[in-house]
Design a protein around this motif. Structure first.
Motif, PDB file in Angstrom:
ATOM      1  N   ILE A 194       0.878  -1.174   0.000  1.00  0.00           N
ATOM      2  CA  ILE A 194       0.000   0.000   0.000  1.00  0.00           C
ATOM      3  C   ILE A 194       0.913   1.221   0.000  1.00  0.00           C
ATOM      4  CG2 ILE A 194      -1.803   1.259   1.231  1.00  0.00           C
ATOM      5  CD1 ILE A 194      -2.456  -1.471   2.635  1.00  0.00           C
ATOM      6  N   ILE A 195       0.736   2.084  -0.986  1.00  0.00           N
ATOM      7  CA  ILE A 195       1.607   3.255  -1.128  1.00  0.00           C
ATOM      8  C   ILE A 195       0.833   4.521  -0.778  1.00  0.00           C
ATOM      9  CG2 ILE A 195       3.042   4.581  -2.747  1.00  0.00           C
ATOM     10  CD1 ILE A 195       4.008   1.672  -2.241  1.00  0.00           C
ATOM     11  N   VAL A 196       1.438   5.385   0.030  1.00  0.00           N
ATOM     12  CA  VAL A 196       0.864   6.699   0.292  1.00  0.00           C
ATOM     13  C   VAL A 196       1.264   7.597  -0.873  1.00  0.00           C
ATOM     14  CG1 VAL A 196       0.855   8.712   1.817  1.00  0.00           C
ATOM     15  CG2 VAL A 196       0.954   6.397   2.793  1.00  0.00           C
ATOM     16  N   VAL A 197       0.287   8.060  -1.636  1.00  0.00           N
ATOM     17  CA  VAL A 197       0.541   8.909  -2.799  1.00  0.00           C
ATOM     18  C   VAL A 197       0.573  10.370  -2.384  1.00  0.00           C
ATOM     19  CG1 VAL A 197      -0.353   9.643  -5.049  1.00  0.00           C
ATOM     20  CG2 VAL A 197      -0.553   7.260  -4.358  1.00  0.00           C
ATOM     21  N   GLU A 198      -0.380  10.767  -1.537  1.00  0.00           N
ATOM     22  CA  GLU A 198      -0.489  12.172  -1.152  1.00  0.00           C
ATOM     23  C   GLU A 198      -1.177  12.273   0.196  1.00  0.00           C
ATOM     24  OE1 GLU A 198      -2.420  16.268  -2.935  1.00  0.00           O
ATOM     25  OE2 GLU A 198      -3.397  14.368  -3.398  1.00  0.00           O
ATOM     26  N   CYS A 199      -0.705  13.188   1.004  1.00  0.00           N
ATOM     27  CA  CYS A 199      -1.322  13.496   2.288  1.00  0.00           C
ATOM     28  C   CYS A 199      -1.621  14.999   2.259  1.00  0.00           C
ATOM     29  CB  CYS A 199      -0.362  13.136   3.415  1.00  0.00           C
ATOM     30  SG  CYS A 199      -1.095  13.121   5.035  1.00  0.00           S
ATOM     31  N   THR A 200      -2.898  15.383   2.265  1.00  0.00           N
ATOM     32  CA  THR A 200      -3.253  16.798   2.124  1.00  0.00           C
ATOM     33  C   THR A 200      -2.954  17.579   3.396  1.00  0.00           C
ATOM     34  OG1 THR A 200      -5.541  16.484   2.860  1.00  0.00           O
ATOM     35  CG2 THR A 200      -5.091  16.218   0.482  1.00  0.00           C
ATOM     36  N   ASN A 201      -3.027  18.893   3.294  1.00  0.00           N
ATOM     37  CA  ASN A 201      -2.836  19.763   4.452  1.00  0.00           C
ATOM     38  C   ASN A 201      -3.957  19.545   5.461  1.00  0.00           C
ATOM     39  OD1 ASN A 201      -0.552  20.956   3.373  1.00  0.00           O
ATOM     40  ND2 ASN A 201      -1.725  22.551   2.352  1.00  0.00           N
ATOM     41  N   ILE A 202      -3.649  19.792   6.716  1.00  0.00           N
ATOM     42  CA  ILE A 202      -4.646  19.700   7.782  1.00  0.00           C
ATOM     43  C   ILE A 202      -5.510  20.955   7.722  1.00  0.00           C
ATOM     44  CG2 ILE A 202      -4.964  19.665  10.285  1.00  0.00           C
ATOM     45  CD1 ILE A 202      -2.246  18.153  10.421  1.00  0.00           C
ATOM     46  N   SER A 203      -6.825  20.754   7.846  1.00  0.00           N
ATOM     47  CA  SER A 203      -7.742  21.903   7.833  1.00  0.00           C
ATOM     48  C   SER A 203      -8.781  21.742   8.935  1.00  0.00           C
ATOM     49  CB  SER A 203      -8.426  22.034   6.463  1.00  0.00           C
ATOM     50  OG  SER A 203      -9.178  20.878   6.191  1.00  0.00           O
ATOM     51  N   ASN A 204      -9.387  22.863   9.293  1.00  0.00           N
ATOM     52  CA  ASN A 204     -10.381  22.888  10.353  1.00  0.00           C
ATOM     53  C   ASN A 204     -11.683  22.259   9.869  1.00  0.00           C
ATOM     54  OD1 ASN A 204     -12.815  24.271  11.708  1.00  0.00           O
ATOM     55  ND2 ASN A 204     -11.117  24.566  13.130  1.00  0.00           N
ATOM     56  N   ARG A 205     -12.239  21.369  10.706  1.00  0.00           N
ATOM     57  CA  ARG A 205     -13.515  20.713  10.395  1.00  0.00           C
ATOM     58  C   ARG A 205     -14.456  20.769  11.597  1.00  0.00           C
ATOM     59  NH1 ARG A 205     -11.299  15.309   7.136  1.00  0.00           N
ATOM     60  NH2 ARG A 205     -10.321  16.461   5.444  1.00  0.00           N
ATOM     61  N   ASP A 206     -14.319  21.845  12.414  1.00  0.00           N
ATOM     62  CA  ASP A 206     -15.168  21.998  13.596  1.00  0.00           C
ATOM     63  C   ASP A 206     -16.638  21.928  13.203  1.00  0.00           C
ATOM     64  OD1 ASP A 206     -12.922  22.393  15.125  1.00  0.00           O
ATOM     65  OD2 ASP A 206     -13.241  24.535  15.450  1.00  0.00           O
ATOM     66  N   VAL A 207     -17.456  21.459  14.147  1.00  0.00           N
ATOM     67  CA  VAL A 207     -18.902  21.396  13.919  1.00  0.00           C
ATOM     68  C   VAL A 207     -19.621  21.768  15.220  1.00  0.00           C
ATOM     69  CG1 VAL A 207     -19.160  18.947  14.462  1.00  0.00           C
ATOM     70  CG2 VAL A 207     -20.733  20.025  12.859  1.00  0.00           C
ATOM     71  N   PHE A 208     -20.733  22.497  15.068  1.00  0.00           N
ATOM     72  CA  PHE A 208     -21.530  22.881  16.230  1.00  0.00           C
ATOM     73  C   PHE A 208     -22.488  21.743  16.566  1.00  0.00           C
ATOM     74  CE2 PHE A 208     -24.994  25.205  18.374  1.00  0.00           C
ATOM     75  CZ  PHE A 208     -24.255  25.791  19.385  1.00  0.00           C
ATOM     76  N   VAL A 209     -22.395  21.206  17.802  1.00  0.00           N
ATOM     77  CA  VAL A 209     -23.236  20.098  18.245  1.00  0.00           C
ATOM     78  C   VAL A 209     -24.111  20.599  19.395  1.00  0.00           C
ATOM     79  CG1 VAL A 209     -23.255  17.741  19.165  1.00  0.00           C
ATOM     80  CG2 VAL A 209     -21.397  18.474  17.656  1.00  0.00           C
ATOM     81  N   THR A 210     -25.353  20.821  19.149  1.00  0.00           N
ATOM     82  CA  THR A 210     -26.355  21.290  20.114  1.00  0.00           C
ATOM     83  C   THR A 210     -25.955  22.588  20.802  1.00  0.00           C
ATOM     84  OG1 THR A 210     -26.865  18.965  20.495  1.00  0.00           O
ATOM     85  CG2 THR A 210     -27.901  20.534  21.968  1.00  0.00           C
ATOM     86  N   ASP A 211     -25.098  22.523  21.801  1.00  0.00           N
ATOM     87  CA  ASP A 211     -24.745  23.736  22.542  1.00  0.00           C
ATOM     88  C   ASP A 211     -23.233  23.927  22.721  1.00  0.00           C
ATOM     89  OD1 ASP A 211     -24.490  21.565  24.198  1.00  0.00           O
ATOM     90  OD2 ASP A 211     -25.361  22.540  25.970  1.00  0.00           O
ATOM     91  N   TYR A 212     -22.438  23.222  21.922  1.00  0.00           N
ATOM     92  CA  TYR A 212     -20.990  23.377  21.998  1.00  0.00           C
ATOM     93  C   TYR A 212     -20.377  23.021  20.641  1.00  0.00           C
ATOM     94  CZ  TYR A 212     -20.572  18.276  22.191  1.00  0.00           C
ATOM     95  OH  TYR A 212     -20.627  16.950  21.888  1.00  0.00           O
ATOM     96  N   TYR A 213     -19.125  23.433  20.474  1.00  0.00           N
ATOM     97  CA  TYR A 213     -18.397  23.062  19.267  1.00  0.00           C
ATOM     98  C   TYR A 213     -17.595  21.796  19.533  1.00  0.00           C
ATOM     99  CZ  TYR A 213     -19.287  27.175  16.447  1.00  0.00           C
ATOM    100  OH  TYR A 213     -19.888  28.132  15.676  1.00  0.00           O
ATOM    101  N   GLU A 214     -17.708  20.852  18.610  1.00  0.00           N
ATOM    102  CA  GLU A 214     -16.835  19.689  18.664  1.00  0.00           C
ATOM    103  C   GLU A 214     -15.639  20.057  17.800  1.00  0.00           C
ATOM    104  OE1 GLU A 214     -17.653  15.110  18.686  1.00  0.00           O
ATOM    105  OE2 GLU A 214     -17.859  15.881  16.639  1.00  0.00           O
ATOM    106  N   ARG A 215     -14.472  20.027  18.386  1.00  0.00           N
ATOM    107  CA  ARG A 215     -13.269  20.445  17.679  1.00  0.00           C
ATOM    108  C   ARG A 215     -12.753  19.308  16.807  1.00  0.00           C
ATOM    109  NH1 ARG A 215     -14.055  25.672  17.892  1.00  0.00           N
ATOM    110  NH2 ARG A 215     -14.435  26.330  20.039  1.00  0.00           N
ATOM    111  N   ARG A 216     -12.564  19.642  15.532  1.00  0.00           N
ATOM    112  CA  ARG A 216     -12.099  18.651  14.560  1.00  0.00           C
ATOM    113  C   ARG A 216     -11.074  19.291  13.641  1.00  0.00           C
ATOM    114  NH1 ARG A 216     -17.819  16.351  12.161  1.00  0.00           N
ATOM    115  NH2 ARG A 216     -18.754  15.758  14.154  1.00  0.00           N
ATOM    116  N   GLU A 217     -10.036  18.539  13.385  1.00  0.00           N
ATOM    117  CA  GLU A 217      -9.022  18.920  12.391  1.00  0.00           C
ATOM    118  C   GLU A 217      -8.817  17.708  11.508  1.00  0.00           C
ATOM    119  OE1 GLU A 217      -7.517  21.941  12.049  1.00  0.00           O
ATOM    120  OE2 GLU A 217      -8.619  22.744  13.781  1.00  0.00           O
ATOM    121  N   GLY A 218      -8.772  17.922  10.196  1.00  0.00           N
ATOM    122  CA  GLY A 218      -8.706  16.753   9.337  1.00  0.00           C
ATOM    123  C   GLY A 218      -7.844  16.920   8.104  1.00  0.00           C
ATOM    124  N   PHE A 219      -7.611  15.788   7.445  1.00  0.00           N
ATOM    125  CA  PHE A 219      -6.807  15.727   6.224  1.00  0.00           C
ATOM    126  C   PHE A 219      -7.216  14.480   5.458  1.00  0.00           C
ATOM    127  CE2 PHE A 219      -4.718  13.411   9.548  1.00  0.00           C
ATOM    128  CZ  PHE A 219      -4.218  12.272   8.932  1.00  0.00           C
TER     129      PHE A 219
END
Length: 176
Positions: A126-151
């Motif tokens: 299995i070869i890793v071809v590309e790993c993208t930059n990390i970006s913010n993926r926060d989401v508002f869940v009812t009464d708070y933000y769930e903090r998410r960072e993704g790639f």
């Protein structure tokens, strides 16, 4: 060598989990989040398979070889094989209670695929071809933000398509 998608996913998830020492779960809905004492067990990595097998350009490599026949009337069959290089993409998100923890976990996971994981996955074809930059993926869940960072990570592997053909070993020609 043909690798099934489930097997490939399991290899990637197991290796990432062993590296970051946190849960790595497939995300489909809220119930998929890891729980501890009825609360979400932060931090963790969630992943989705966002692009199953995409063929590379080109036709692949064709080959034929003989095998013992499954039909008792024949000695040998021919296996026609098409070997393709295929790509697929997995999206990874680090979930945490605070922004810095999410960023750190995403960075650790991303770094894994760029170096140590790259070498480990090569051993599994299995070869890793590309790993993208990390970006913010926060989401508002009812009464708070769930903090998410993704790639996203694009991988390449091989995929074999096989067809078994029986050989003609005896024949009679009728003349009229």
């Amino acid at each position: 060598m043909f690798l099934e998608l489930k097997k490939i996913r399991n290899i990637i998830v197991k290796q990432l989990h062993e590296h970051i020492q946190r849960p790595v779960v497939m995300m489909r809905q809220t119930s998929d989040k890891p729980l501890k004492n009825d609360k979400i067990d932060y931090p963790f990595i969630g992943y989705n398979l966002i692009m199953p097998f995409k063929n590379e350009k080109g036709q692949g490599v064709y080959s034929n070889y003989e095998v013992d026949s499954t039909n008792p009337d024949f000695k040998k069959d021919i296996i026609k094989n098409l070997n393709l290089q295929v790509q697929f993409t997995m999206s990874f998100s680090a979930y945490a209670e605070d922004s810095i923890s999410a960023k750190q976990l995403a960075l650790d996971a991303s770094d894994y695929f760029k170096h140590i994981g790259y070498e480990n996955l090569v051993r599994e074809q299995i070869i890793v071809v590309e790993c993208t930059n990390i970006s913010n993926r926060d989401v508002f869940v009812t009464d708070y933000y769930e903090r998410r960072e993704g790639f996203d990570v694009r991988f390449r592997t091989t995929h074999d398509i096989k067809a078994r053909l029986e050989t003609i070993e005896k024949y009679k020609i009728k003349r009229y």
